[in-house]
Design a protein around this motif. Sequence first.
Motif, short mmCIF file in Angstrom:
data_model
loop_
_atom_site.label_atom_id
_atom_site.label_comp_id
_atom_site.label_asym_id
_atom_site.label_seq_id
_atom_site.Cartn_x
_atom_site.Cartn_y
_atom_site.Cartn_z
N SER A 90 -28.50 -7.49 -1.41
CA SER A 90 -29.60 -8.24 -1.98
C SER A 90 -30.18 -9.11 -0.88
N PRO A 91 -31.50 -9.24 -0.81
CA PRO A 91 -32.07 -10.12 0.21
C PRO A 91 -31.58 -11.55 0.07
N ARG A 92 -31.13 -11.91 -1.14
CA ARG A 92 -30.66 -13.28 -1.36
C ARG A 92 -29.19 -13.46 -1.07
N LEU A 93 -28.49 -12.39 -0.73
CA LEU A 93 -27.06 -12.48 -0.42
C LEU A 93 -26.90 -12.99 1.00
N ARG A 94 -26.63 -14.27 1.11
CA ARG A 94 -26.45 -14.90 2.42
C ARG A 94 -25.16 -15.70 2.39
N VAL A 95 -24.37 -15.54 3.42
CA VAL A 95 -23.14 -16.30 3.53
C VAL A 95 -23.04 -16.92 4.91
N THR A 96 -22.32 -18.00 4.97
CA THR A 96 -22.07 -18.68 6.24
C THR A 96 -20.62 -19.13 6.29
N VAL A 97 -20.13 -19.33 7.49
CA VAL A 97 -18.86 -20.03 7.68
C VAL A 97 -19.27 -21.47 7.89
N ALA A 98 -19.07 -22.27 6.85
CA ALA A 98 -19.63 -23.62 6.82
C ALA A 98 -18.68 -24.68 7.34
N GLY A 99 -17.50 -24.30 7.76
CA GLY A 99 -16.55 -25.28 8.25
C GLY A 99 -15.14 -24.76 8.12
N HIS A 100 -14.20 -25.68 8.17
CA HIS A 100 -12.80 -25.28 8.09
C HIS A 100 -11.98 -26.41 7.48
N VAL A 101 -10.81 -26.04 6.97
CA VAL A 101 -9.83 -27.01 6.50
C VAL A 101 -8.48 -26.57 7.07
N ARG A 102 -7.63 -27.53 7.26
CA ARG A 102 -6.29 -27.23 7.76
C ARG A 102 -5.29 -27.66 6.71
N GLY B 170 -1.10 -27.20 5.69
CA GLY B 170 0.23 -26.69 6.04
C GLY B 170 0.29 -26.03 7.39
N GLY B 171 -0.49 -26.50 8.34
CA GLY B 171 -0.50 -25.93 9.67
C GLY B 171 -1.34 -24.67 9.82
N VAL B 172 -2.06 -24.30 8.77
CA VAL B 172 -2.90 -23.10 8.80
C VAL B 172 -4.36 -23.52 8.67
N THR B 173 -5.20 -22.93 9.51
CA THR B 173 -6.63 -23.21 9.46
C THR B 173 -7.32 -22.17 8.59
N PHE B 174 -8.05 -22.64 7.59
CA PHE B 174 -8.85 -21.78 6.72
C PHE B 174 -10.32 -22.05 7.02
N TYR B 175 -11.08 -20.99 7.20
CA TYR B 175 -12.52 -21.11 7.42
C TYR B 175 -13.20 -20.89 6.08
N LEU B 176 -14.17 -21.74 5.78
CA LEU B 176 -14.83 -21.76 4.47
C LEU B 176 -16.06 -20.87 4.48
N ILE B 177 -16.06 -19.87 3.63
CA ILE B 177 -17.21 -18.97 3.50
C ILE B 177 -18.02 -19.44 2.30
N CYS B 178 -19.27 -19.82 2.57
CA CYS B 178 -20.13 -20.39 1.54
C CYS B 178 -21.35 -19.51 1.33
N ASP B 179 -21.89 -19.58 0.10
CA ASP B 179 -23.12 -18.85 -0.19
C ASP B 179 -24.32 -19.71 0.17
N ALA B 180 -25.51 -19.22 -0.13
CA ALA B 180 -26.75 -19.92 0.24
C ALA B 180 -26.87 -21.30 -0.39
N SER B 181 -26.22 -21.50 -1.54
CA SER B 181 -26.31 -22.81 -2.21
C SER B 181 -25.29 -23.79 -1.65
N GLY B 182 -24.41 -23.33 -0.73
CA GLY B 182 -23.39 -24.20 -0.17
C GLY B 182 -22.08 -24.18 -0.93
N THR B 183 -22.00 -23.35 -1.97
CA THR B 183 -20.77 -23.22 -2.75
C THR B 183 -19.75 -22.41 -1.97
N THR B 184 -18.53 -22.91 -1.85
CA THR B 184 -17.48 -22.17 -1.17
C THR B 184 -17.08 -20.98 -2.03
N ARG B 185 -17.20 -19.80 -1.46
CA ARG B 185 -16.88 -18.55 -2.16
C ARG B 185 -15.48 -18.06 -1.81
N ALA B 186 -15.04 -18.34 -0.56
CA ALA B 186 -13.74 -17.85 -0.11
C ALA B 186 -13.24 -18.72 1.04
#
Length: 150
Positions: A22-34, A36-52
């Motif tokens: 979809s032309p509206r399907l846009r995702v970004t890696v908007a940041g990260h959280v750490r 338990g010693g593991v870094t997770f990168y936040l995948i967000c949609d166009a509205s800024g909602t974290t999807r994964a």
Amino acid sequence: PSQRSLPSVCCTMEGTQAVLPSPRLRVTVAGHVREGGVTFYLICDASGTTRARRTLQHFRLLHQHLRAPLGLSHSFPIHKRLIHFPSRTRTKAIALDHYIRTVMARAKEQRFIPAELLEFIGAAQPAQADQAKALGQRAAIVHQLQDTQA
């Protein structure tokens, strides 16, 4: 999740459904959280909602799955470092954002989003992912046949 951020579904040959970008399907890696010693990168949609939330290893595995179907380079472009500094993690998040945007652009060029990518970005409904995976396998076979005939 809002309907705007989900992919379109359309009929293809023999009535099989494929997930098309979809032309509206846009995702970004908007940041990260750490955690338990593991870094997770936040995948967000166009509205800024974290999807994964994905680790660098998740990105590496995604790359292995998408290398052939999307014609990506053989090696994953972002290297893991054993020592974690906040500035390196921010830099890695920026590089992963560029990577996921490149992968999404490649999928849109081919007018097909592989099921693994949909699952990875948190946009797949279970039925859509299964349909996309089945069609992706068929598309890969057709692509291989075309390569051998050329």
